[in-house]
Design a protein around this motif. Structure first.
Motif, PDB file in Angstrom:
ATOM      1  N   HIS A   1       0.835  -1.206   0.000  1.00  0.00           N
ATOM      2  CA  HIS A   1       0.000   0.000   0.000  1.00  0.00           C
ATOM      3  C   HIS A   1       0.863   1.247   0.000  1.00  0.00           C
ATOM      4  O   HIS A   1       2.097   1.143  -0.004  1.00  0.00           O
ATOM      5  CB  HIS A   1      -0.999  -0.022   1.174  1.00  0.00           C
ATOM      6  CG  HIS A   1      -0.409   0.353   2.500  1.00  0.00           C
ATOM      7  ND1 HIS A   1      -0.788   1.480   3.182  1.00  0.00           N
ATOM      8  CD2 HIS A   1       0.542  -0.239   3.268  1.00  0.00           C
ATOM      9  CE1 HIS A   1      -0.102   1.557   4.319  1.00  0.00           C
ATOM     10  NE2 HIS A   1       0.702   0.530   4.395  1.00  0.00           N
ATOM     11  N   TYR A   2       0.219   2.389  -0.037  1.00  0.00           N
ATOM     12  CA  TYR A   2       0.896   3.686  -0.118  1.00  0.00           C
ATOM     13  C   TYR A   2       0.705   4.381   1.227  1.00  0.00           C
ATOM     14  O   TYR A   2      -0.287   5.076   1.420  1.00  0.00           O
ATOM     15  CB  TYR A   2       0.256   4.475  -1.259  1.00  0.00           C
ATOM     16  CG  TYR A   2       0.776   5.877  -1.553  1.00  0.00           C
ATOM     17  CD1 TYR A   2       1.761   6.504  -0.790  1.00  0.00           C
ATOM     18  CD2 TYR A   2       0.243   6.580  -2.622  1.00  0.00           C
ATOM     19  CE1 TYR A   2       2.193   7.781  -1.081  1.00  0.00           C
ATOM     20  CE2 TYR A   2       0.674   7.868  -2.927  1.00  0.00           C
ATOM     21  CZ  TYR A   2       1.650   8.463  -2.152  1.00  0.00           C
ATOM     22  OH  TYR A   2       2.065   9.742  -2.445  1.00  0.00           O
TER      23      TYR A   2
ATOM     24  N   ALA B   1      -8.870   3.029  -2.541  1.00  0.00           N
ATOM     25  CA  ALA B   1      -7.792   2.917  -1.550  1.00  0.00           C
ATOM     26  C   ALA B   1      -6.555   2.300  -2.217  1.00  0.00           C
ATOM     27  O   ALA B   1      -6.650   1.258  -2.873  1.00  0.00           O
ATOM     28  CB  ALA B   1      -8.251   2.066  -0.377  1.00  0.00           C
ATOM     29  N   PRO B   2      -5.389   2.947  -2.066  1.00  0.00           N
ATOM     30  CA  PRO B   2      -4.194   2.482  -2.788  1.00  0.00           C
ATOM     31  C   PRO B   2      -3.531   1.252  -2.172  1.00  0.00           C
ATOM     32  O   PRO B   2      -2.538   1.344  -1.469  1.00  0.00           O
ATOM     33  CB  PRO B   2      -3.266   3.705  -2.768  1.00  0.00           C
ATOM     34  CG  PRO B   2      -3.689   4.494  -1.572  1.00  0.00           C
ATOM     35  CD  PRO B   2      -5.152   4.231  -1.365  1.00  0.00           C
ATOM     36  N   PHE B   3      -4.143   0.091  -2.473  1.00  0.00           N
ATOM     37  CA  PHE B   3      -3.589  -1.222  -2.114  1.00  0.00           C
ATOM     38  C   PHE B   3      -3.409  -2.014  -3.398  1.00  0.00           C
ATOM     39  O   PHE B   3      -4.196  -1.858  -4.346  1.00  0.00           O
ATOM     40  CB  PHE B   3      -4.571  -2.001  -1.225  1.00  0.00           C
ATOM     41  CG  PHE B   3      -4.695  -1.484   0.179  1.00  0.00           C
ATOM     42  CD1 PHE B   3      -3.879  -1.963   1.187  1.00  0.00           C
ATOM     43  CD2 PHE B   3      -5.667  -0.543   0.489  1.00  0.00           C
ATOM     44  CE1 PHE B   3      -4.003  -1.499   2.487  1.00  0.00           C
ATOM     45  CE2 PHE B   3      -5.803  -0.069   1.787  1.00  0.00           C
ATOM     46  CZ  PHE B   3      -4.970  -0.556   2.792  1.00  0.00           C
TER      47      PHE B   3
END
Lengths: 87, 156
Positions: free
Chosen positions: B51-52, B119-121
């Motif tokens: 993730h981020y 969501a950045p995953f």
């Protein structure tokens, strides 16, 4: 630009580019995300390959989603990543 | 409330804590995502979720705030894990509590749909042929678009 731009790459974009994080000093002609990518493609490594299909590249500037025509200025954090797959 | 963590979570304990002391809540809806052992006909050994850090938390907070703006909610919870996970492991929990069931159901559905496309995953699946980044699914984009085309029935 004076202060560097911080770049982050995630998932397969990181693997293709061959870099996860870097500080860069683009030329003054770089004003947008699209122009930043154009310039990065000339900077070697796997960057050109990573950006080959821009339709599948998502971009965040300072941790918010933006489109390719969004401005980039000194000190920005710019992240490149594929469409997300969490959940 | 949002949490991003490597550790597993206890569904019962989380839901109990979420509604503790608030007796205006009449309905609590939750969704838990699990790691499957098959993808596209291939066996999955384990997966790694990247993730981020920083943007992940901000994006989950934006999604949570959007749900709270659309429905009359008393409590919301998003927990998302990252790191190495095995088939059967819990990946994600979203929950929404409200006075009545309709808002709780709809907000819960909204939270997971938005999370999946915003969501950045990123999932890296371990297959016999090596690590494979999971492709985003058009059906997930379509699920998110549904919420932007017509607002929820229980929206205020």
């Amino acid at each position: 630009m004076t202060a560097p731009v911080k770049l982050l790459y995630f998932a397969w974009l990181r693997e293709k580019a061959g870099v996860g994080e870097e500080d860069v000093q683009p030329p003054a002609t770089v004003a947008t995300v699209a122009q930043l990518i154009d310039w990065l493609e000339t900077q070697g490594g796997g960057r050109a390959e990573a950006f080959a299909d821009r339709k599948v590249v998502r971009v965040a500037v300072n941790q918010e989603y933006v489109s390719l025509d969004h401005p980039v200025t000194a000190g920005d954090e710019v992240a490149f990543f594929p469409p997300v797959t969490g959940g | 409330m949002i949490r991003v963590q490597t550790d597993d979570f206890d569904l019962g304990a989380e839901l109990k804590a979420l509604t503790a002391g608030n007796h205006a809540i009449g309905g609590l809806c939750s969704f838990v995502g699990l790691v499957r052992d098959m993808a596209g006909g291939e066996a999955i050994g384990a997966m790694t979720l990247e993730h981020y850090p920083g943007m992940t938390e901000k994006e989950l907070e934006r999604i949570e705030a959007e749900a709270q703006a659309r429905w009359p909610l008393d409590a919301t919870l998003i927990i998302h894990r990252y790191g190495r996970l095995e088939p059967g492991d819990q990946i994600v929990l979203v929950a929404a509590a409200s006075a009545h069931r309709e808002a709780a159901f709809e907000a819960c559905h909204f939270l997971i749909d938005f999370l999946k496309t915003k969501a950045p995953f990123w999932k890296l699946e371990g297959t016999p042929g090596g690590g494979q980044w999971v492709d985003a699914r058009d059906s997930d984009e379509a699920a998110t678009r549904r919420w932007t085309q017509s607002s929820g029935k229980a929206a205020e």
